[in-house]
Design an enzyme around this catalytic site. Structure first.
Site, short mmCIF file in Angstrom:
data_model
loop_
_atom_site.label_atom_id
_atom_site.label_comp_id
_atom_site.label_asym_id
_atom_site.label_seq_id
_atom_site.Cartn_x
_atom_site.Cartn_y
_atom_site.Cartn_z
N LYS A 79 -56.70 29.68 -47.64
CA LYS A 79 -55.74 29.69 -46.57
C LYS A 79 -54.50 30.38 -47.23
CE LYS A 79 -53.34 26.53 -43.40
NZ LYS A 79 -53.46 25.07 -42.95
N SER A 154 -54.20 24.41 -37.98
CA SER A 154 -53.68 25.56 -38.31
C SER A 154 -54.83 26.49 -39.38
CB SER A 154 -52.40 25.45 -39.08
OG SER A 154 -52.57 24.60 -40.26
N SER A 178 -55.21 19.65 -39.26
CA SER A 178 -55.42 21.15 -39.48
C SER A 178 -56.68 21.65 -40.28
CB SER A 178 -54.07 21.76 -40.00
OG SER A 178 -53.06 21.91 -39.16
#
EC number: 6.3.5.7
Length: 492
Positions: A79, A154, A178
């Site tokens: 990420k 996210s 997330s």
């Protein structure tokens, strides 16, 4: 060699050890898939092909010498919130579009140390603020199951990359759901560990008392392999807990499902926005666990209505403090030709941050301001303690708590939900972060539109092994985790 992306982490590890294929061949396979398929999915912000092949060659040398870690040579995606030395780290924001970190986050360093190969950095909601991955400076990522749908957020880039077989595993972060919500939207397994279990050093902060890194993969077994690498104490992170780490892979069958008491909070299944298909799939998965010997126990979690307002005071307050450092002075985006220091601050921040980030900074600054601090922030912290106590009381009678991971399946891209609608979509995930508990998402079927549905299991502190074990055994008796989106089935 065309279907290497269909192999589990264990199968990849065995194949590399037995020289059925090399890490270079495996890495080239994934890079080829990314080049052909990612233009449709848009999961990657940065692809590090050159570095990946160099890391693959190093892993091949270690494998040949016979001193390689079980995960050596296996590719993964990070990420874009984890700092990576010499590689751009953007947190999905224009503010950091030119930021190249001088060091590696601990999670990245640990992955490198065992020989995992970094394919690149994947997209996310800006500074991890959002549930759709549309709040990214680099544009929206698509859900591999339906390219007109969001992958969740996210950590939407992480979920989409794994669901489209553009990486076998990925790192994610979870501040209010997330990891779990995008795992639910994309039909994956995703673990949010206990707060303090995985180092936050080098993970760009959103809300420091809530943020936690974790693994995203197709199965609980695959997540366990990555957890074995990233979990553990880190002296560089003051919130990291110095506590023994389990061998998560060895304990995959360590929890008996027979006799396991699963708490079913009646408040969770009466939420107004809970989709009928989601409710049905979750209830079917609980029935399956019951057939496997688990005992379902109805429980009360009386603080449910307080989750969203409490979270959306505490998280923005911490965000407003953490994001105050992005002022155009030392690093990150800087406006052109500022007239004076005030103009520099104002324009750099208003041009560098997107709308959702600005909204949360304003909410948080308001909650922390003189005259409102006691009324909002301090009160929210007191309610947070009551939410934690509500869970601890429940854990006196049950081993784990079951819930949907999200009240709906994936939204359409551009659905333009209001901020309130978006925030209410986090109803099932927020409390876990407020209380610092571990939780896992497991895929449990599809809705009428063939979109994935996720079951969330919430554990007591430090029970990651138990959660992974329960889901692993469920996955031995079901095949939802093996289902693939049409785009993932494509050979390139």
């Amino acid at each position: 060699m065309t279907d290497l992306h269909r192999l589990s982490i264990r199968e990849l590890s065995e194949g590399l050890k037995q020289a059925q294929f090399s890490s270079r061949e495996l890495t080239e396979h994934y890079l080829k898939r990314i080049a052909h398929l990612d233009p449709k999915v848009k999961s990657y912000v940065t692809v590090t092909a050159e570095q990946a092949l160099a890391e693959a060659d190093a892993a091949d040398a270690a494998l040949k010498a016979g001193n390689a870690h079980a995960l050596a040579g296996i590719p993964l995606a990070h990420k874009d919130i984890f700092c990576t030395q010499g590689i751009k780290t953007t947190a999905g924001s224009k503010m950091l579009d030119n930021f190249i970190s001088p060091y590696d986050a601990t999670v990245v360093a640990k992955a490198k140390a065992v020989g995992l190969v970094t394919l690149g950095k994947v997209n996310m909601d800006e500074f991890a603020m959002g549930s759709t991955s549309e709040n990214s400076y680099f544009g929206a990522t698509s859900n591999p199951w339906a390219l007109d749908r969001v992958p969740g957020g996210s950590s939407g880039g992480s979920a989409a990359a794994v669901a489209a077989d553009l990486a076998p595993i990925a790192t994610g972060t979870d501040t209010g759901g997330s990891i779990r919500q995008p795992a639910s939207f994309c039909g994956l397994t995703g673990l949010k560990p206990t707060y303090g279990r995985v180092s936050r050093f080098g993970m760009i902060a959103y809300a420091s008392s809530l943020d936690q890194g974790g693994p995203m993969a197709r199965s609980a077994a695959d997540c366990a392999y990555l957890m074995n690498v990233i979990a553990g104490h880190d002296s560089k992170d003051s919130t990291s807990v110095n506590k023994d780490v389990d061998d998560y892979v060895a304990k995959l069958n360590g929890t008996a499902v027979k006799g396991l008491r699963i708490g079913i909070p009646k408040q969770y299944f009466n939420v107004a926005g809970l989709d009928a298909d989601v409710k049905a799939r979750v209830e079917e998965s609980l029935k399956k666990l019951e057939e496997m010997g688990a005992i379902l126990v109805e429980i009360d979690l009386n603080m449910t209505e307080a989750y969203v307002p409490t979270y959306y005071l505490i998280a923005p307050a911490e965000a407003s403090s953490n994001l105050s450092r992005y002022d155009g002075v030392r690093y990150g985006y800087r406006c052109d030709n500022p007239k004076d220091i005030l103009d520099l601050y104002k324009r750099s921040r208003s041009e560098g941050f997107g709308a959702e980030v600005q909204r949360r900074i304003l909410i948080g600054t308001y909650a922390l301001s003189a005259g409102y601090y006691d009324a909002y922030y301090v009160k929210a912290q007191k309610v947070r303690r009551l939410i934690q106590q509500d869970f601890l009381k429940a854990f006196e009678n049950v081993d784990v708590i079951a819930a949907p991971s999200a009240p709906t399946t994936a939204y359409k891209i551009g659905a333009n939900l209001s901020p309130t609608e978006m925030y209410l979509g986090d109803i099932y995930t927020l409390a876990v972060n407020l209380a610092g508990l571990p939780a896992i998402n497991a895929p449990v079927g599809f809705d009428k539109d063939s979109l994935p549905v996720g079951l969330q299991l919430i554990g007591n502190y430090w029970s990651e092994s138990q959660l992974l074990s329960i889901v692993h055994q469920y996955q031995q008796n079901t095949d939802w985790h093996t289902k693939r989106a049409a785009i993932a089935e494509e050979n390139v």
